[in-house]
Design an enzyme around this catalytic site. Structure first.
Site, short mmCIF file in Angstrom:
data_model
loop_
_atom_site.label_atom_id
_atom_site.label_comp_id
_atom_site.label_asym_id
_atom_site.label_seq_id
_atom_site.Cartn_x
_atom_site.Cartn_y
_atom_site.Cartn_z
N ASP A 314 -13.30 -19.76 0.51
CA ASP A 314 -12.80 -20.92 1.25
C ASP A 314 -11.47 -20.68 1.95
O ASP A 314 -11.18 -21.33 2.95
CB ASP A 314 -12.68 -22.13 0.31
N TYR A 398 -17.24 -30.15 -0.78
CA TYR A 398 -16.37 -30.18 -1.96
C TYR A 398 -14.95 -30.60 -1.60
O TYR A 398 -14.47 -30.38 -0.48
CB TYR A 398 -16.32 -28.80 -2.62
#
Length: 652
Positions: A314, A398
């Site tokens: 990420d 998320y």
């Protein structure tokens, strides 16, 4: 800008560049773009994948004294959309010049981070692909109701992908504007998109699966519940204001002192964490020179043809700090809050202010120490509190919160919170690799693995690391009754020695000491890293993800400090080969016994989703602690005052 919120009010002040480690400012970002443009490095299709502060070498920062001049540099990652090429540039913002540039060998190293602009083009590109439209037609799906989710593709060495800037795309059905598409995965099909050419070059259509149709909004019928009314308000007030001060980016609270910065890729960074002590040089005993979470990877365990490749980095692939939330009083933070804005670059190289990116406050944390004594009538209690500095990001489905805690007893803690919506698939049965979350809806098994980079400075920059285990003492002359156990210390002398795994059955910790400094008992001063000891990377050691995310294969790494060794998965992570990450940092097996060293700690969650994680996942938490071991001569929290009410004070 900095905003301090007292209950529902706020005031703002503008920071200045007062220190080599001050926050990167909007003016510096704008100057970086102008300098890069003047050097002829921009073109119509060149985008800024990243601009960040290039910190001065550690030795220079440590030697700097207030009033001395200092240079400010920035790093820019330039992505040419027309060619897929990547150039990195180091810019001296103070002098107004480009110091150096490097053209990245994307085939050998990896590509620059994926751009939002590229994501925004994906759905239009898919609509030009006959193979994609045919795959949807086979399933009876209207292409205009499909939400495309482009994802980093990894690097599997396929001949038609080498050097190609690309993504892989999964699809979800959105029934209407209010619908959450995560509840309707279109499984068994995946599009491979060349981001430079703007075309689909392959569609992997391997299996037609039913699309789950139950709506996924948290308040959707028929499962919506009325909001409960039996929770009474909780109010947290500090009528005299907070106990900490913030000057530029220097924070002082109780005995603690530290600086903070924010990086678009790395997120929140703490610098020069130390404990105030009038007898120490400069009045502060250093503990950690620099602390951050510079990378995370989310490897998925579903081996289906359309999903085996899913492994998100990420930070390196998506520059996740740019998705930082604007935190709100009463929602994300409760009490007397100090907010700090952060400046990052947009993809045109212009400064972008992220409002309320960082939240700072102090909070009660229960009992700090307590004793009621049988013999002298002592009845004392002290309450604990902690300093909190945090930020929250949303990256796709998320949401992640990162919280640094400093405690009155000298403990340092990092807590990562995961929430949001689990990534979904079609459910293939109980023998598969997913949990059924709703009828026909699966959530594949996966991990969230974080890398903490801790540039340690325990009472100075000469440190060593011991692995400390709890061990039984065999029955014998020393232990005739078999009840004895002790600590076993094993010095980790080189970088290869220090590649270690946690062992909770041995209560394993890693003790970082300064061999040149002793406490009053003649013991080396130290801080112990307490790992949670959850699984490291579960993928097979031969897998691609184990190569690209080698940092996640072990809980502990220790490297000799070297300026520039900052990214545990390498500088260019998108489609990387995995050859310039943390494992390469320690390949030289340098001596770390009494050295300026960096401790790298892998921690995280292994997530076998539960039905209770749907449709929105309650926060799951992971992290680690650093606790003083002999750093202080005795309990450092003896000076904490008792409570203000009479029954909290004195003898019983």
């Amino acid at each position: 800008m900095t905003a301090t919120a007292h209950s529902s009010t706020a005031s703002t002040t503008a920071p200045s560049t007062e220190h080599p480690l001050s926050m990167l400012s909007a003016a510096e970002i704008a100057a970086t773009k102008a300098i890069v443009e003047a050097a002829g490095l921009l073109g119509e299709q060149v985008r800024f994948g990243y601009i960040g502060l290039e910190e001065a070498p550690k030795a220079e920062v440590l030697a700097w004294q207030p009033g001395q001049p200092f240079a400010r540099r920035a790093t820019a990652v330039l992505v040419d959309r027309a060619t897929g090429g990547v150039t990195t540039a180091t810019v001296d913002v103070t002098a107004g010049v480009v110091v150096s540039t490097r053209v990245v060998d994307t085939a050998a190293e990896g590509h620059g981070p994926i751009l939002d602009e590229e994501f925004e083009d994906i759905e239009a590109i898919l609509l030009t692909s006959d193979a994609w439209l045919a795959a949807l037609g086979k399933r009876g799906i209207d292409p205009m109701m499909v939400r495309a989710v482009p994802l980093s593709p990894g690097n599997f060495g396929y001949e038609d992908e080498v050097g190609r800037r690309m993504c892989r795309v999964l699809a979800f059905l959105q029934l209407d504007d209010a619908d959450l598409p995560w509840g309707h995965p279109i499984d068994g099909v995946c599009a491979y998109v060349d981001l430079t050419a703007g075309e689909v070059f392959h569609v992997d259509d391997n299996k037609v699966m039913d699309v789950p149709m139950e709506r996924a909004q948290w308040d959707a019928e028929p499962h919506a519940s009325p909001t409960r009314t039996d929770l009474k308000p909780i109010e947290i007030t500090q009528p005299e204001g907070p106990s900490f001060t913030v000057t530029d980016n220097l924070v002082e609270w109780a005995n603690w002192q530290f600086r903070f910065t924010f990086d678009a890729r790395e997120g929140l960074v703490l610098h020069q964490i130390g404990w105030k002590d009038a007898s120490a040089p400069g009045g502060v005993r250093p503990i950690i020179n620099r602390a951050s979470i510079p990378e995370m990877v989310v490897p998925y365990g579903d081996p289906q043809p359309s999903r085996y490749w899913i492994n998100y980095f990420d930070q390196g692939e998506y520059v996740f700090g740019r998705y930082t939330n604007a935190l709100e009083l009463g929602c994300d933070c409760l009490g007397d809050i100090t907010y700090v804005d952060a400046e990052i670059s947009d993809e045109q190289g212009n400064p972008r202010t992220m409002r309320n990116a960082i939240c700072m406050h102090e909070e009660d944390y229960g009992v700090l120490w307590k004793h009621t004594d049988l013999f002298n009538g002592m009845a004392e209690t002290r309450r604990n509190r902690r300093m909190v500095i945090s930020f929250f990001v949303t990256i796709g489905n998320y949401d992640y919160g990162f919280y640094w805690y400093l405690y009155l007893d000298g403990t340092i803690e990092l807590e990562a919170k995961a929430t949001g919506i689990v990534f979904t698939s079609a459910f293939t049965g109980p023998d598969g690799f997913a949990t059924e979350m709703a009828p026909g809806l699966g959530a594949p098994f996966h991990q969230h693995l974080f890398s903490a980079r801790l540039d340690m400075a325990v009472d100075g920059h000469v440190n060593a690391v011991d692995e400390v285990d709890a061990v039984r003492v065999p029955v014998g002359p020393e232990n005739p009754h078999g009840n004895a156990f002790r600590q076993q210390h094993t010095r980790l002398r080189t970088e290869q020695d220090a590649i270690r795994d946690a062992d909770n059955l041995k209560s394993r910790t890693w003790l970082i000491t300064n061999p040149e400094k002793n406490n009053r008992l003649g013991q080396p001063v130290g801080y112990a890293l307490h790992p949670e000891g959850q699984p490291a990377l579960l993928a097979d050691p031969s897998s691609v993800i184990a190569q690209r995310g080698a940092f996640a294969t072990h809980h502990l790494w220790v490297s000799a400090h070297e300026d520039g060794q900052r990214w545990p998965a390498g500088e260019m992570v998108n489609q990387s080969t995995g050859k310039d990450g943390l494992d390469s940092f320690v390949a030289g097996d340098r001596d770390v016994d009494g050295a300026d060293l960096v401790v790298w700690h892998t921690f995280g969650l292994t997530h076998f989703p539960r039905p209770e994680d749907w449709p929105v996942m309650p926060v799951d938490m992971t992290g680690f602690k650093l606790k003083p071991v002999g750093f202080f001569d005795r309990n450092p929290a003896l000076d904490v005052p008792s409570g203000t009410t009479p029954h909290c004070q004195g003898r019983g």
